[in-house]
Design a protein around this motif. Structure first.
Motif, PDB file in Angstrom:
ATOM      1  N   HIS A 127      45.783  46.037  46.326  1.00 51.16           N
ATOM      2  CA  HIS A 127      45.364  44.818  45.632  1.00 51.16           C
ATOM      3  C   HIS A 127      44.647  43.846  46.578  1.00 51.16           C
ATOM      4  CE1 HIS A 127      47.933  41.514  47.109  1.00 51.16           C
ATOM      5  NE2 HIS A 127      48.773  42.481  47.447  1.00 51.16           N
ATOM      6  N   LYS A 128      44.863  44.004  47.877  1.00 50.95           N
ATOM      7  CA  LYS A 128      44.243  43.102  48.840  1.00 50.95           C
ATOM      8  C   LYS A 128      42.724  43.245  48.887  1.00 50.95           C
ATOM      9  CE  LYS A 128      48.342  43.071  51.830  1.00 50.95           C
ATOM     10  NZ  LYS A 128      48.896  43.426  53.171  1.00 50.95           N
ATOM     11  N   ALA A 129      42.205  44.354  48.352  1.00 49.14           N
ATOM     12  CA  ALA A 129      40.755  44.551  48.348  1.00 49.14           C
ATOM     13  C   ALA A 129      40.063  43.661  47.321  1.00 49.14           C
ATOM     14  CB  ALA A 129      40.421  46.012  48.056  1.00 49.14           C
ATOM     15  N   SER A 130      40.810  43.192  46.325  1.00 47.54           N
ATOM     16  CA  SER A 130      40.240  42.346  45.271  1.00 47.54           C
ATOM     17  C   SER A 130      40.468  40.880  45.595  1.00 47.54           C
ATOM     18  CB  SER A 130      40.892  42.653  43.923  1.00 47.54           C
ATOM     19  OG  SER A 130      40.821  44.014  43.606  1.00 47.54           O
ATOM     20  N   THR A 131      39.606  40.034  45.065  1.00 42.50           N
ATOM     21  CA  THR A 131      39.833  38.596  45.146  1.00 42.50           C
ATOM     22  C   THR A 131      40.472  38.121  43.855  1.00 42.50           C
ATOM     23  OG1 THR A 131      37.685  37.998  44.192  1.00 42.50           O
ATOM     24  CG2 THR A 131      37.777  38.330  46.582  1.00 42.50           C
ATOM     25  N   GLU A 132      41.126  36.978  43.928  1.00 38.77           N
ATOM     26  CA  GLU A 132      41.681  36.387  42.713  1.00 38.77           C
ATOM     27  C   GLU A 132      40.538  35.871  41.840  1.00 38.77           C
ATOM     28  OE1 GLU A 132      44.562  36.298  41.508  1.00 38.77           O
ATOM     29  OE2 GLU A 132      46.010  36.575  43.138  1.00 38.77           O
ATOM     30  N   PRO A 133      40.481  36.283  40.574  1.00 42.25           N
ATOM     31  CA  PRO A 133      39.440  35.744  39.697  1.00 42.25           C
ATOM     32  C   PRO A 133      39.715  34.271  39.398  1.00 42.25           C
ATOM     33  CG  PRO A 133      40.981  37.082  38.442  1.00 42.25           C
ATOM     34  CD  PRO A 133      41.355  37.236  39.889  1.00 42.25           C
ATOM     35  N   GLU A 134      38.694  33.463  39.475  1.00 38.77           N
ATOM     36  CA  GLU A 134      38.865  32.043  39.206  1.00 38.77           C
ATOM     37  C   GLU A 134      39.083  31.799  37.720  1.00 38.77           C
ATOM     38  OE1 GLU A 134      35.620  29.822  40.753  1.00 38.77           O
ATOM     39  OE2 GLU A 134      35.911  30.482  42.822  1.00 38.77           O
ATOM     40  N   ASP A 135      39.889  30.787  37.421  1.00 36.30           N
ATOM     41  CA  ASP A 135      40.134  30.353  36.043  1.00 36.30           C
ATOM     42  C   ASP A 135      40.767  31.445  35.189  1.00 36.30           C
ATOM     43  OD1 ASP A 135      38.926  27.822  36.598  1.00 36.30           O
ATOM     44  OD2 ASP A 135      36.955  28.725  36.326  1.00 36.30           O
ATOM     45  N   VAL A 136      41.626  32.258  35.820  1.00 35.01           N
ATOM     46  CA  VAL A 136      42.387  33.269  35.105  1.00 35.01           C
ATOM     47  C   VAL A 136      43.862  33.060  35.437  1.00 35.01           C
ATOM     48  CG1 VAL A 136      42.864  35.738  34.814  1.00 35.01           C
ATOM     49  CG2 VAL A 136      40.509  34.948  35.116  1.00 35.01           C
ATOM     50  N   THR A 137      44.690  32.938  34.421  1.00 32.91           N
ATOM     51  CA  THR A 137      46.129  32.798  34.622  1.00 32.91           C
ATOM     52  C   THR A 137      46.839  34.062  34.150  1.00 32.91           C
ATOM     53  OG1 THR A 137      46.380  31.731  32.452  1.00 32.91           O
ATOM     54  CG2 THR A 137      46.072  30.302  34.359  1.00 32.91           C
ATOM     55  N   TYR A 138      48.086  34.233  34.597  1.00 32.84           N
ATOM     56  CA  TYR A 138      48.838  35.443  34.283  1.00 32.84           C
ATOM     57  C   TYR A 138      50.189  35.071  33.693  1.00 32.84           C
ATOM     58  CZ  TYR A 138      45.377  37.629  37.340  1.00 32.84           C
ATOM     59  OH  TYR A 138      44.208  38.051  37.912  1.00 32.84           O
ATOM     60  N   ALA A 139      50.678  35.936  32.818  1.00 32.71           N
ATOM     61  CA  ALA A 139      51.985  35.717  32.208  1.00 32.71           C
ATOM     62  C   ALA A 139      52.639  37.064  31.933  1.00 32.71           C
ATOM     63  CB  ALA A 139      51.847  34.927  30.914  1.00 32.71           C
ATOM     64  N   GLU A 140      53.837  37.267  32.475  1.00 39.67           N
ATOM     65  CA  GLU A 140      54.563  38.507  32.221  1.00 39.67           C
ATOM     66  C   GLU A 140      55.190  38.458  30.840  1.00 39.67           C
ATOM     67  OE1 GLU A 140      57.154  39.986  35.249  1.00 39.67           O
ATOM     68  OE2 GLU A 140      55.981  39.074  36.878  1.00 39.67           O
ATOM     69  N   VAL A 141      55.121  39.595  30.129  1.00 36.40           N
ATOM     70  CA  VAL A 141      55.654  39.669  28.768  1.00 36.40           C
ATOM     71  C   VAL A 141      56.354  41.008  28.562  1.00 36.40           C
ATOM     72  CG1 VAL A 141      53.955  38.106  27.752  1.00 36.40           C
ATOM     73  CG2 VAL A 141      53.450  40.555  27.903  1.00 36.40           C
ATOM     74  N   ASP A 142      57.086  41.081  27.462  1.00 43.87           N
ATOM     75  CA  ASP A 142      57.736  42.310  27.031  1.00 43.87           C
ATOM     76  C   ASP A 142      56.979  42.819  25.818  1.00 43.87           C
ATOM     77  OD1 ASP A 142      59.432  44.067  25.479  1.00 43.87           O
ATOM     78  OD2 ASP A 142      61.120  43.437  26.707  1.00 43.87           O
ATOM     79  N   ALA A 143      56.342  43.984  25.950  1.00 44.20           N
ATOM     80  CA  ALA A 143      55.589  44.558  24.842  1.00 44.20           C
ATOM     81  C   ALA A 143      56.434  45.628  24.161  1.00 44.20           C
ATOM     82  CB  ALA A 143      54.277  45.149  25.347  1.00 44.20           C
ATOM     83  N   ASN A 144      57.368  45.177  23.354  1.00 44.13           N
ATOM     84  CA  ASN A 144      58.285  46.094  22.654  1.00 44.13           C
ATOM     85  C   ASN A 144      59.037  47.002  23.616  1.00 44.13           C
ATOM     86  OD1 ASN A 144      57.449  44.947  20.290  1.00 44.13           O
ATOM     87  ND2 ASN A 144      56.505  46.778  19.431  1.00 44.13           N
ATOM     88  N   GLY A 145      59.531  46.406  24.706  1.00 42.45           N
ATOM     89  CA  GLY A 145      60.300  47.160  25.685  1.00 42.45           C
ATOM     90  C   GLY A 145      59.507  47.662  26.867  1.00 42.45           C
ATOM     91  N   VAL A 146      58.188  47.512  26.822  1.00 43.31           N
ATOM     92  CA  VAL A 146      57.329  47.928  27.931  1.00 43.31           C
ATOM     93  C   VAL A 146      56.880  46.688  28.696  1.00 43.31           C
ATOM     94  CG1 VAL A 146      55.178  49.070  28.586  1.00 43.31           C
ATOM     95  CG2 VAL A 146      56.515  49.940  26.655  1.00 43.31           C
ATOM     96  N   PRO A 147      57.174  46.587  29.994  1.00 46.02           N
ATOM     97  CA  PRO A 147      56.703  45.431  30.758  1.00 46.02           C
ATOM     98  C   PRO A 147      55.179  45.375  30.767  1.00 46.02           C
ATOM     99  CG  PRO A 147      58.341  46.683  31.994  1.00 46.02           C
ATOM    100  CD  PRO A 147      57.945  47.537  30.828  1.00 46.02           C
ATOM    101  N   ALA A 148      54.660  44.176  30.683  1.00 49.72           N
ATOM    102  CA  ALA A 148      53.204  44.014  30.692  1.00 49.72           C
ATOM    103  C   ALA A 148      52.863  42.640  31.242  1.00 49.72           C
ATOM    104  CB  ALA A 148      52.621  44.206  29.296  1.00 49.72           C
TER     105      ALA A 148
END
Length: 299
Positions: free
Chosen positions: A39-60
Motif C-alpha cells: 500500500h505504500k506505493a500508492s498515495t492517499e487520494p485527496e477528498d476521499v474518506t473511509y468507513a468500515e462496514v459489515d456487508a451482511n457478515g462480510v467486512p468491507a
C-alpha cells in the motif's frame, strides 16, 4: 514509449517487497504483513474518506469521494492471489478510481485461502453485492471492479449472476486479471524476468491454496475465465501491464470480444494500479477508467 522514472521506481519497490515475502521459512501471517506493505506505493487520494462496514457478515470498507453520486457504486475486489492482501492494503487505489468515477466504492475484505478455499471468496463477493441491492442500489448503477485475483472475481461475479438468471452489475473493470489457472499462456515465461511481483512458482502456490481439492480441475470455467462462456457479460474494461506474467490473460479477454475497451500499459507491472497517485502512467489509466465508468454507469 519509455516508462517514466516513477514507473521504474515502482518496479523496484515491488521487487523489494517480493524479495522480503519470499524469504524461506516465513509464516504465512508474516508474509501477509509484508504483502500488505504494498500500500505504500500508492498515495492517499485527496477528498476521499473511509468507513468500515459489515456487508451482511462480510467486512468491507467504503471509499467515499467528496461529492460522489450516491446512486453510483463500485464493488471493488482486492489483489493477493486469494491468499494475501486485504481491504486495508488495497484501499487507496480504489479510492483513486472512485474519485475519478465520481462514485463510492465498497472494498470487500473477502476470506483468504488456504483457510478458506474456493468458492469462499466469490461467495463473499456475492454477499456484498446482494447487500448493495438490498440497500436500494440498482444493478445497472453498480460497477464490478478489481485487480489481479480481484480482477478475476470482478468477472466471476456477473458470470455467476448470469448462470442464476439474476441481474448483473452494469459494468466491469478488470485490471491485471488472472484468467487461466492452468498457467499455459506464453507471457508466463516470456515475462518471468520482467514481472517484479509474480512468477509461475508464486502463481502455482496461490492456485494450490485457492483450489486444494484435487477433484477440481484448474481449467474448469468456474475458475478459469479463459474457458468460460462470456456471453451476456455487461460492458467490460480490461487493463493489463506489458511486463506482467499475466499479460496474455488480459489479452484473452480482448480476443473473446466481450470488452468495450482493452488497454496495455507499456512496461506496466503487476498490478500497476497499486501505484495510484505515484506513477503518471497509473494516474492516466485511472482517469480513463473513471471516465469509462462514468459513461457506462449512466446508461
Amino acid at each position: 514509449m519509455t516508462a517514466s522514472t516513477e514507473a521504474h521506481e515502482f518496479a523496484e519497490f515491488l521487487a523489494s517487497v517480493s524479495a522480503k515475502s519470499a524469504t524461506p521459512g516465513l509464516d504465512l501471517s508474516v508474509i501477509r504483513d509484508i504483502v500488505d506493505s504494498n500500500h505504500k506505493a500508492s498515495t492517499e487520494p485527496e477528498d476521499v474518506t473511509y468507513a468500515e462496514v459489515d456487508a451482511n457478515g462480510v467486512p468491507a470498507l467504503w471509499a467515499i469521494p467528496e461529492g460522489a453520486d450516491p446512486d453510483k457504486v463500485l464493488l471493488h475486489l482486492h489483489f493477493g492471489g486469494s491468499v494475501t492482501a486485504s481491504m486495508h492494503s488495497d484501499r487507496k487505489a480504489p479510492g483513486h478510481i472512485a474519485k475519478a468515477a465520481g462514485a463510492r466504492s465498497l472494498v470487500v475484505d473477502f476470506r483468504l485461502a488456504p483457510e478458506h478455499p474456493y468458492p469462499a471468496q466469490l461467495d463473499d463477493v456475492e454477499t456484498a453485492y446482494r447487500r448493495l441491492l438490498t440497500q436500494g442500489h440498482e444493478p445497472h448503477n453498480i460497477g464490478s471492479t478489481g485487480h489481479s485475483i480481484g480482477g478475476t472475481l470482478a468477472i466471476l461475479l456477473p458470470l455467476r449472476q448470469l448462470a442464476n438468471s439474476e441481474p448483473t452489475p452494469g459494468a466491469i473493470v478488470s485490471l491485471s486479471p488472472w484468467t487461466d489457472l492452468t498457467l499455459h499462456n506464453k507471457s508466463m515465461d516470456t515475462n518471468e524476468a520482467n514481472d517484479k511481483m509474480l512468477s509461475r512458482n508464486t502463481l502455482e502456490l496461490f492456485r494450490d491454496a485457492w483450489i486444494p481439492d484435487p477433484t477440481l480441475d484448474p481449467a474448469d470455467p468456474q475458475t478459469s475465465i479463459a474457458n468460460a462462456d462470456l456471453t451476456g457479460l455487461p460492458p467490460t474494461l480490461v487493463y493489463h501491464g506489458e511486463h506482467e506474467t499475466l499479460a496474455d490473460d488480459g489479452t484473452h479477454l480482448a480476443d473473446a470480444k466481450v470488452t468495450s475497451e482493452t488497454h496495455t500499459l507499456p512496461e506496466g507491472q503487476h498490478p500497476f494500479i497499486l501505484a495510484a497517485g505515484s506513477v503518471p502512467e497509473a494516474n492516466e489509466a485511472i482517469t480513463k477508467i473513471g471516465n469509462w465508468l462514468h459513461t457506462h454507469l449512466n446508461n
